[in-house]
Design a protein around this motif. Structure first.
Motif, PDB file in Angstrom:
ATOM      1  N   GLY A 120       0.845  -1.205   0.000  1.00 39.79           N
ATOM      2  CA  GLY A 120       0.000   0.000   0.000  1.00 39.79           C
ATOM      3  C   GLY A 120       0.868   1.237   0.000  1.00 39.79           C
ATOM      4  N   SER A 121       0.577   2.158   0.900  1.00 42.16           N
ATOM      5  CA  SER A 121       1.379   3.375   1.020  1.00 42.16           C
ATOM      6  C   SER A 121       2.067   3.383   2.368  1.00 42.16           C
ATOM      7  N   GLY A 125       3.098   8.396   2.874  1.00 40.58           N
ATOM      8  CA  GLY A 125       2.318   8.565   1.659  1.00 40.58           C
ATOM      9  C   GLY A 125       2.945   8.062   0.382  1.00 40.58           C
ATOM     10  N   ARG A 126       4.048   7.310   0.469  1.00 39.80           N
ATOM     11  CA  ARG A 126       4.681   6.800  -0.745  1.00 39.80           C
ATOM     12  C   ARG A 126       4.185   5.387  -1.049  1.00 39.80           C
ATOM     13  N   PRO A 127       3.915   5.084  -2.322  1.00 42.76           N
ATOM     14  CA  PRO A 127       3.429   3.729  -2.668  1.00 42.76           C
ATOM     15  C   PRO A 127       4.511   2.682  -2.442  1.00 42.76           C
ATOM     16  N   ARG A 128       4.082   1.494  -2.026  1.00 43.65           N
ATOM     17  CA  ARG A 128       5.043   0.421  -1.745  1.00 43.65           C
ATOM     18  C   ARG A 128       4.389  -0.926  -2.048  1.00 43.65           C
ATOM     19  N   THR A 130       2.867  -1.961  -4.637  1.00 42.19           N
ATOM     20  CA  THR A 130       1.584  -1.911  -5.343  1.00 42.19           C
ATOM     21  C   THR A 130       1.695  -2.367  -6.791  1.00 42.19           C
ATOM     22  N   THR A 134      -3.395   0.951  -8.871  1.00 42.61           N
ATOM     23  CA  THR A 134      -3.928   2.053  -8.066  1.00 42.61           C
ATOM     24  C   THR A 134      -4.792   1.546  -6.910  1.00 42.61           C
ATOM     25  N   GLU A 135      -5.552   0.483  -7.156  1.00 43.88           N
ATOM     26  CA  GLU A 135      -6.473  -0.027  -6.127  1.00 43.88           C
ATOM     27  C   GLU A 135      -5.754  -0.579  -4.907  1.00 43.88           C
ATOM     28  N   TYR A 137      -3.242   0.937  -3.485  1.00 46.36           N
ATOM     29  CA  TYR A 137      -2.595   2.051  -2.779  1.00 46.36           C
ATOM     30  C   TYR A 137      -3.034   2.109  -1.314  1.00 46.36           C
ATOM     31  N   GLU A 138      -4.263   1.700  -1.028  1.00 44.42           N
ATOM     32  CA  GLU A 138      -4.753   1.686   0.352  1.00 44.42           C
ATOM     33  C   GLU A 138      -4.449   0.366   1.052  1.00 44.42           C
TER      34      GLU A 138
END
Length: 439
Positions: A120-121, A125-128, A130, A134-135, A137-138
């Motif tokens: 996720g992020s 707040g950085r994506p990791r 993923t 996009t889905e 990201y959370e």
């Protein structure tokens, strides 16, 4: 109305966990550990009775303590900051050390779950992890993971049997008296029940901890203090009672935090908070100060809801217990469809359905290789929480980590976590020494 749904929803998650190994909510994960094995032994009525009375008692004890100690409990919450929350989550994760089986495989499964939980992020707040999706990201939603790892993966094994019960010659409970007998078994465990209710209340007070952490910690403590540790995970009533008492006990704590500080302990508490605001009431210190009558009315109302849950629960589980009599050729497609619908309904995206099926295949392979699925699930559930609290702790104490041990709660909980992790290894060494002595 909403708080009554909250009360019933927390309990309802444990019913499907006991009967079908399908937790209706993340807080019921620990319930599957001993609840479902009891069902497979044909003792589903006893298990449902234990779960019901444990939930009712946990709810009543927690709301009674909130009613009496509302303001002191609020002060207690303020002592928990990022370091304490991090150690608390690690303490909940210590249940991995108590899972029976190959220690190496259990640890590998737990760390794999932790890695999946960090997708996720980051806390900044950085994506990791993923992979550009996009889905994700959370992060990975817990419900699709639950449905895949536990529910659908179990269906692959049910295909080989005619019914949920393991042995064809096992006596399946069909009497209402069996439900009452289960309630009696749970009520005899006074120390376990009171301890679990208090654990549930205290952890429920903490924002973002909630029923999942409460039930896991309570289950771990029940096993630690039990004289029959080897029977946990095989249908021990103490494990079921501890898990169900704690996750219902966390309701009162979550409600107290929401009322006194305006901080929801979970998604359900956030909806309750929104309901207060719709009526022009903002949960927090001013609500307790200016509307003390309403605050206590909500608490007393929930106390009565706990009592009503007993009657409603008895009626419901008497009929739901018949599920065990349904042939697997009918049960499997029904559970499959509802599991996929449940996974899809959380966010309404098809990726969650794909993830559910992916987790199911993954769980099937892991179970064939004798890796404990519950360890993966625990790591996944707690991974994001540990990651976020660790990041905040590093930011606050970078370069002066020794100051963490000047915080009494942090130090005590760190020691307890280390002790819990090493208890199984110490016990194993003792058993080996006894075996050499007798031989």
């Amino acid at each position: 109305f909403l708080s009554a749904i909250f009360t019933g929803g927390v309990y309802g998650g444990g019913v499907t966990a006991i009967m079908l190994n399908v937790p209706g909510a993340p807080g019921a994960v620990a319930t599957t550990l001993d609840g479902y094995p009891l069902t497979r032994q044909g003792r589903q009525n006893e298990a449902l009775g234990m779960g019901l009375i444990a939930s009712v008692v946990g709810c009543l004890i927690s709301y009674f303590l909130v009613f009496v100690l509302l303001q002191p409990l609020g002060v207690f919450v303020l002592n928990f900051q990022a370091p304490e929350m991090m150690i608390l989550t690690l303490f909940a994760l210590s249940i991995i050390s108590t899972i029976k089986g190959d220690v190496t495989k259990t640890l590998i499964a737990g760390f794999l779950g932790l890695l999946l939980g960090t997708i996720g992020s980051t806390a900044f707040g950085r994506p990791r992890g993923t992979f550009g999706i996009t889905e994700l990201y959370e992060g990975i939603e817990i419900v699709p993971a639950l449905m895949g790892l536990l529910a659908i993966s179990e269906l692959f094994f049910l295909v080989q049997r005619k019914s949920i019960v393991d042995a064809e010659d096992a006596i399946v409970q069909k009497s209402f008296q069996d439900i009452l007998r289960g309630m009696g078994i749970a009520l005899k465990q006074k120390v376990n029940t009171i301890r679990s209710a208090i654990i549930g209340l205290l952890i429920g007070l903490l924002p973002a901890a909630g029923a999942t952490v409460a039930s896991l910690v309570s289950y771990s403590q029940a096993q630690t203090f039990s004289k029959k540790k080897d029977t946990f995970g095989k249908g021990n009533p103490a494990g079921l009672v501890a898990a169900e008492t704690a996750n219902s006990g966390s309701e009162g704590g979550s409600m107290a935090t929401m009322l006194t500080f305006g901080i929801p302990g979970g998604s359900a508490a956030a909806v309750l908070m929104a309901a207060f605001m719709v009526h022009g009431l903002t949960p927090g210190p001013f609500l307790v100060r200016d509307h003390m009558d309403l605050t206590y009315a909500v608490i007393i109302g929930n106390f009565f809801q706990g009592i009503l849950l007993l009657g409603a629960g008895l009626l419901f589980i008497w009929y739901f217990s018949k599920v065990v009599l349904v042939p697997t050729r009918l049960l499997i497609p029904i559970v499959m469809v509802f599991s996929l619908l449940g996974a899809f309904s959380v966010r309404g995206i098809y990726l969650d359905v794909v993830l559910t099926l992916g987790f199911a295949i993954f769980a099937l392979v892991m179970r064939k290789l004798d890796y404990p699925i519950i360890a993966i699930l625990l790591g996944l559930i707690l991974g994001a929480s540990i990651d976020g609290e660790l990041a905040r702790t590093i930011v606050l104490y970078e370069g002066r980590f020794l100051e963490l041990f000047q915080r009494p709660l942090f130090t005590i909980m760190t020691i307890l976590t280390i002790v819990i992790f090493f208890i199984p290894a110490i016990q194993k060494m003792r058993n080996q020494r006894k075996g050499k002595t007798t031989s």
